[in-house]
Design a protein around this motif. Sequence first.
Motif, mmCIF file in Angstrom:
data_model
loop_
_atom_site.group_PDB
_atom_site.id
_atom_site.type_symbol
_atom_site.label_atom_id
_atom_site.label_comp_id
_atom_site.label_asym_id
_atom_site.label_seq_id
_atom_site.Cartn_x
_atom_site.Cartn_y
_atom_site.Cartn_z
ATOM 1 N N MET A 1 0.846 -1.174 0.000
ATOM 2 C CA MET A 1 0.000 0.000 0.000
ATOM 3 C C MET A 1 0.885 1.228 0.000
ATOM 4 N N ASP A 2 0.373 2.329 -0.506
ATOM 5 C CA ASP A 2 1.140 3.568 -0.528
ATOM 6 C C ASP A 2 0.418 4.661 0.267
ATOM 7 N N VAL A 3 1.134 5.750 0.498
ATOM 8 C CA VAL A 3 0.631 6.835 1.333
ATOM 9 C C VAL A 3 -0.595 7.491 0.701
ATOM 10 N N LYS A 4 -0.573 7.666 -0.605
ATOM 11 C CA LYS A 4 -1.709 8.288 -1.292
ATOM 12 C C LYS A 4 -2.986 7.474 -1.084
ATOM 13 N N GLU A 5 -2.883 6.165 -1.227
ATOM 14 C CA GLU A 5 -4.044 5.291 -1.026
ATOM 15 C C GLU A 5 -4.537 5.370 0.411
ATOM 16 N N LEU A 6 -3.623 5.450 1.367
ATOM 17 C CA LEU A 6 -4.005 5.560 2.770
ATOM 18 C C LEU A 6 -4.789 6.847 3.022
ATOM 19 N N TYR A 7 -4.301 7.977 2.507
ATOM 20 C CA TYR A 7 -5.015 9.244 2.696
ATOM 21 C C TYR A 7 -6.367 9.257 1.994
ATOM 22 N N GLU A 8 -6.455 8.665 0.811
ATOM 23 C CA GLU A 8 -7.710 8.680 0.062
ATOM 24 C C GLU A 8 -8.772 7.762 0.657
ATOM 25 N N ASN A 9 -8.352 6.667 1.292
ATOM 26 C CA ASN A 9 -9.283 5.690 1.868
ATOM 27 C C ASN A 9 -9.051 5.531 3.365
ATOM 28 N N LEU A 10 -8.826 6.629 4.052
ATOM 29 C CA LEU A 10 -8.454 6.590 5.462
ATOM 30 C C LEU A 10 -9.485 5.880 6.332
ATOM 31 N N ASN A 11 -10.742 6.159 6.125
ATOM 32 C CA ASN A 11 -11.785 5.563 6.974
ATOM 33 C C ASN A 11 -11.830 4.041 6.851
ATOM 34 N N SER A 12 -11.543 3.513 5.681
ATOM 35 C CA SER A 12 -11.578 2.055 5.508
ATOM 36 C C SER A 12 -10.365 1.369 6.130
ATOM 37 N N TYR A 13 -9.269 2.114 6.334
ATOM 38 C CA TYR A 13 -8.065 1.520 6.928
ATOM 39 C C TYR A 13 -7.962 1.760 8.429
ATOM 40 N N MET A 14 -8.819 2.583 8.993
ATOM 41 C CA MET A 14 -8.750 2.910 10.415
ATOM 42 C C MET A 14 -8.914 1.649 11.265
ATOM 43 N N GLY A 15 -7.945 1.399 12.152
ATOM 44 C CA GLY A 15 -7.978 0.237 13.029
ATOM 45 C C GLY A 15 -7.421 -1.032 12.408
ATOM 46 N N LYS A 16 -6.980 -0.968 11.162
ATOM 47 C CA LYS A 16 -6.463 -2.154 10.474
ATOM 48 C C LYS A 16 -4.942 -2.108 10.400
ATOM 49 N N THR A 17 -4.345 -3.274 10.243
ATOM 50 C CA THR A 17 -2.901 -3.389 10.089
ATOM 51 C C THR A 17 -2.533 -3.199 8.623
ATOM 52 N N ILE A 18 -1.538 -2.353 8.389
ATOM 53 C CA ILE A 18 -1.091 -2.081 7.026
ATOM 54 C C ILE A 18 0.418 -2.277 6.923
ATOM 55 N N THR A 19 0.906 -2.434 5.704
ATOM 56 C CA THR A 19 2.332 -2.526 5.426
ATOM 57 C C THR A 19 2.661 -1.531 4.323
ATOM 58 N N MET A 20 3.681 -0.701 4.559
ATOM 59 C CA MET A 20 4.096 0.303 3.588
ATOM 60 C C MET A 20 5.614 0.295 3.466
ATOM 61 N N GLN A 21 6.088 0.721 2.304
ATOM 62 C CA GLN A 21 7.522 0.882 2.075
ATOM 63 C C GLN A 21 7.788 2.308 1.643
ATOM 64 N N GLY A 22 8.858 2.895 2.176
ATOM 65 C CA GLY A 22 9.196 4.268 1.831
ATOM 66 C C GLY A 22 10.435 4.727 2.566
ATOM 67 N N TRP A 23 10.532 6.064 2.788
ATOM 68 C CA TRP A 23 11.718 6.664 3.369
ATOM 69 C C TRP A 23 11.392 7.455 4.618
ATOM 70 N N ILE A 24 12.388 7.566 5.475
ATOM 71 C CA ILE A 24 12.294 8.383 6.678
ATOM 72 C C ILE A 24 12.599 9.819 6.279
ATOM 73 N N ARG A 25 11.628 10.701 6.439
ATOM 74 C CA ARG A 25 11.832 12.119 6.134
ATOM 75 C C ARG A 25 12.374 12.866 7.352
ATOM 76 N N ASN A 26 11.914 12.478 8.533
ATOM 77 C CA ASN A 26 12.377 13.088 9.772
ATOM 78 C C ASN A 26 12.204 12.067 10.884
ATOM 79 N N HIS A 27 13.143 12.037 11.810
ATOM 80 C CA HIS A 27 13.103 11.059 12.891
ATOM 81 C C HIS A 27 13.354 11.774 14.205
#
Length: 127
Positions: A1-27
């Motif tokens: 899954m990607d960040v765009k999909e998460l933001y567009e379908n946020l309500n359907s993913y709320m409370g669910k386990t997801i897996t994403m790949q990407g980069w650390i922008r700030n830590h």
Amino acid sequence: MDVKELYENLNSYMGKTITMQGWIRNHRKQKEFGFIDFSDGTYFKHVQLVYDNKLKDFDEIAKLKNGSSIEVNGVVSTSSGKGQSFEVTVKTITLLSIFVFYIFYIIFILLPIFSYLNPQLKIYFIF
């Protein structure tokens, strides 16, 4: 899954386990917890990842640098902080690769400085 999909379908993913790949922008690390601004380049907003010292890999996660490529497995939940409506509570983080500049720093800056220690060490740079 990607960040765009998460933001567009946020309500359907709320409370669910997801897996994403990407980069650390700030830590931002603390003694008992930490925050990671996560991005995969598909959306202009970032996702906040939250982790705490209950994770078995807490010490390794706290050492991750900005720009490192990671895979995150976590649960989407509502955020109690200001500035974002949700966050991902981390279950596991897997380091995929370190920040590329760090590799170049070692190869092009540190190795030539310490090359006198081993005269048999021959490094050829092609540009």
